[in-house]
Design a protein around this motif. Structure first.
Motif, PDB file in Angstrom:
ATOM      1  N   MET A 146       0.871  -1.169   0.000  1.00 46.81           N
ATOM      2  CA  MET A 146       0.000   0.000   0.000  1.00 46.81           C
ATOM      3  C   MET A 146       0.911   1.223   0.000  1.00 46.81           C
ATOM      4  O   MET A 146       1.776   1.369   0.876  1.00 46.81           O
ATOM      5  CB  MET A 146      -0.912  -0.004   1.219  1.00 46.81           C
ATOM      6  CG  MET A 146      -1.977   1.078   1.198  1.00 46.81           C
ATOM      7  SD  MET A 146      -3.314   0.726   2.396  1.00 46.81           S
ATOM      8  CE  MET A 146      -2.378   0.627   3.932  1.00 46.81           C
ATOM      9  N   ALA A 147       0.737   2.084  -1.000  1.00 47.75           N
ATOM     10  CA  ALA A 147       1.692   3.171  -1.197  1.00 47.75           C
ATOM     11  C   ALA A 147       0.992   4.477  -1.517  1.00 47.75           C
ATOM     12  O   ALA A 147      -0.102   4.503  -2.093  1.00 47.75           O
ATOM     13  CB  ALA A 147       2.656   2.820  -2.325  1.00 47.75           C
ATOM     14  N   ILE A 148       1.638   5.572  -1.146  1.00 43.84           N
ATOM     15  CA  ILE A 148       1.266   6.910  -1.594  1.00 43.84           C
ATOM     16  C   ILE A 148       2.313   7.340  -2.608  1.00 43.84           C
ATOM     17  O   ILE A 148       3.516   7.300  -2.328  1.00 43.84           O
ATOM     18  CB  ILE A 148       1.210   7.908  -0.416  1.00 43.84           C
ATOM     19  CG1 ILE A 148       0.050   7.536   0.518  1.00 43.84           C
ATOM     20  CG2 ILE A 148       1.044   9.340  -0.932  1.00 43.84           C
ATOM     21  CD1 ILE A 148      -0.033   8.386   1.776  1.00 43.84           C
ATOM     22  N   VAL A 149       1.862   7.708  -3.796  1.00 45.89           N
ATOM     23  CA  VAL A 149       2.744   8.143  -4.876  1.00 45.89           C
ATOM     24  C   VAL A 149       2.383   9.586  -5.197  1.00 45.89           C
ATOM     25  O   VAL A 149       1.283   9.867  -5.671  1.00 45.89           O
ATOM     26  CB  VAL A 149       2.572   7.246  -6.123  1.00 45.89           C
ATOM     27  CG1 VAL A 149       3.523   7.690  -7.224  1.00 45.89           C
ATOM     28  CG2 VAL A 149       2.802   5.782  -5.770  1.00 45.89           C
ATOM     29  N   THR A 150       3.304  10.511  -4.935  1.00 45.14           N
ATOM     30  CA  THR A 150       2.957  11.918  -4.941  1.00 45.14           C
ATOM     31  C   THR A 150       4.092  12.799  -5.445  1.00 45.14           C
ATOM     32  O   THR A 150       5.254  12.386  -5.435  1.00 45.14           O
ATOM     33  CB  THR A 150       2.570  12.351  -3.501  1.00 45.14           C
ATOM     34  OG1 THR A 150       2.333  13.770  -3.462  1.00 45.14           O
ATOM     35  CG2 THR A 150       3.682  12.029  -2.520  1.00 45.14           C
ATOM     36  N   GLY A 151       3.727  13.997  -5.857  1.00 46.31           N
ATOM     37  CA  GLY A 151       4.726  14.996  -6.199  1.00 46.31           C
ATOM     38  C   GLY A 151       5.274  15.702  -4.981  1.00 46.31           C
ATOM     39  O   GLY A 151       6.278  16.411  -5.055  1.00 46.31           O
ATOM     40  N   ARG A 152       4.622  15.527  -3.856  1.00 45.05           N
ATOM     41  CA  ARG A 152       5.093  16.114  -2.601  1.00 45.05           C
ATOM     42  C   ARG A 152       6.413  15.483  -2.170  1.00 45.05           C
ATOM     43  O   ARG A 152       6.722  14.351  -2.522  1.00 45.05           O
ATOM     44  CB  ARG A 152       4.075  15.839  -1.495  1.00 45.05           C
ATOM     45  CG  ARG A 152       2.777  16.569  -1.638  1.00 45.05           C
ATOM     46  CD  ARG A 152       2.783  17.810  -0.813  1.00 45.05           C
ATOM     47  NE  ARG A 152       1.419  18.291  -0.581  1.00 45.05           N
ATOM     48  CZ  ARG A 152       1.141  19.335   0.155  1.00 45.05           C
ATOM     49  NH1 ARG A 152       2.109  20.015   0.744  1.00 45.05           N
ATOM     50  NH2 ARG A 152      -0.107  19.729   0.317  1.00 45.05           N
ATOM     51  N   GLU A 153       7.151  16.217  -1.329  1.00 40.24           N
ATOM     52  CA  GLU A 153       8.326  15.615  -0.729  1.00 40.24           C
ATOM     53  C   GLU A 153       7.893  14.654   0.373  1.00 40.24           C
ATOM     54  O   GLU A 153       6.858  14.837   1.000  1.00 40.24           O
ATOM     55  CB  GLU A 153       9.285  16.681  -0.183  1.00 40.24           C
ATOM     56  CG  GLU A 153       8.762  17.491   0.968  1.00 40.24           C
ATOM     57  CD  GLU A 153       7.987  18.717   0.571  1.00 40.24           C
ATOM     58  OE1 GLU A 153       8.076  19.728   1.290  1.00 40.24           O
ATOM     59  OE2 GLU A 153       7.268  18.653  -0.448  1.00 40.24           O
ATOM     60  N   VAL A 154       8.678  13.628   0.589  1.00 43.66           N
ATOM     61  CA  VAL A 154       8.343  12.593   1.557  1.00 43.66           C
ATOM     62  C   VAL A 154       8.123  13.172   2.950  1.00 43.66           C
ATOM     63  O   VAL A 154       7.200  12.778   3.664  1.00 43.66           O
ATOM     64  CB  VAL A 154       9.445  11.506   1.588  1.00 43.66           C
ATOM     65  CG1 VAL A 154       9.424  10.732   2.898  1.00 43.66           C
ATOM     66  CG2 VAL A 154       9.258  10.536   0.429  1.00 43.66           C
TER      67      VAL A 154
END
Length: 299
Positions: free
Chosen positions: A79-87
């Motif tokens: 289960m993952a969050i894939v984002t343009g945000r920084e970690v």
């Protein structure tokens, strides 16, 4: 049902809920119930797990979505969050390190340049390029200049994302006019500094690496070897990952593209196997998945 590709004549999502639009979407919940341990669930953050807010720094993960994900934590292949945000920002906004329940979450930030594994604490965090630091100063100056030249453009702001920097027009007097005025100038800065432009909902972003969510999603697929792939998103930056899922489905494998729909980006509906009424609809979909994962556990 919607055909694959960018269309705008799809059915509207049910209010505060979700609606399957394709055969893949109609079958995905049952597929998950059959074998949760083979599922890769990847989700965008802003506009998908967290409502869009005027100041991105104020963003917080929607509690119903968090609760649903907690119920599935450790029961899926990944289960993952894939984002343009920084970690670092996503770790704070999800409270992954402070509030129990998401001990197996993977966060791929900056379109996969950064990575954090909650289970091990492993962090991939490359150094910020000098070109991005320079771009931030140039965009700060541009925001000031835009507001001086046209009162409709007053209110733009800059978001420092570490290895990327974004110009937001959501808080401008006229967001659409401000974006149209800013975009050519931002592209000039990108060209001069050899940075990559990424368009979105009242935002234009400059990033140092030409990475996309497709690469991030493929990294996860190669790593966990899932049988079922679900990707959720709301904006143009999610399209490359949706195309990966479309290829997956085209090979006869279970999968779904889950779109958090908004009137700001209506073309996204054309990519949906499942269309959701913004973040509330996404939460309802995740709750349905969690229910079916739970059913499997008691069989």
């Amino acid at each position: 049902m919607c055909d694959d590709g960018p269309m705008t004549d799809c059915s509207a999502p049910a209010e505060k809920s979700w609606t399957p639009l394709t055969e893949a979407g109609m079958g995905i919940v049952d597929a998950v119930a059959t074998d949760p341990g083979s599922v890769l669930l990847a989700l965008d953050f802003d506009g998908t797990l967290a409502p869009i807010v005027e100041d991105p720094a104020d963003s917080v993960m929607a509690e119903p979505s968090r609760k649903a994900m907690v119920r599935m934590d450790g029961k899926l292949a990944a289960m993952a969050i894939v984002t343009g945000r920084e970690v670092a920002a996503v770790r704070r906004m999800t409270a992954v390190d402070k509030v129990p329940g998401l001990e197996h979450l993977v966060i791929l930030g900056q379109y996969g340049v950064e990575r954090y594994d909650a289970a091990s604490g492993a962090l991939r965090d490359p150094e910020v390029p000098e070109s991005v630091r320079i771009a931030k100063g140039r965009l700060d100056d541009l925001v000031t200049e835009l507001g001086q030249q046209d009162p409709r453009d007053i209110g733009c702001r800059i978001e420092d994302k570490g290895r990327a920097v974004a110009l937001h027009t959501r808080r401008a007097v006229d967001p659409a006019h401000a974006l149209a005025a800013a975009a050519p100038r931002v592209r000039e800065i990108a060209k001069e500094l050899a940075l990559h432009c990424e368009d979105g909902r009242n935002i234009i972003e400059l990033k140092s690496a030409v990475t996309t969510k497709a690469q991030a999603l493929r990294e996860l697929i190669d790593e966990v070897k899932p049988q079922i792939v679900i990707m959720g998103g709301d904006d143009l930056g999610d399209v490359p990952a949706f195309e990966v899922v479309s290829e997956w489905i085209g090979q006869g494998r279970p999968g779904a593209r889950v779109v958090s729909y908004s009137d700001e980006q209506p073309s996204m509906a054309g990519y949906a196997d499942i269309i959701c009424d913004q973040t509330e609809g996404v939460a309802a979909f995740l709750e349905a998945l969690a229910d079916h994962v739970s059913i499997h556990q008691v069989r």
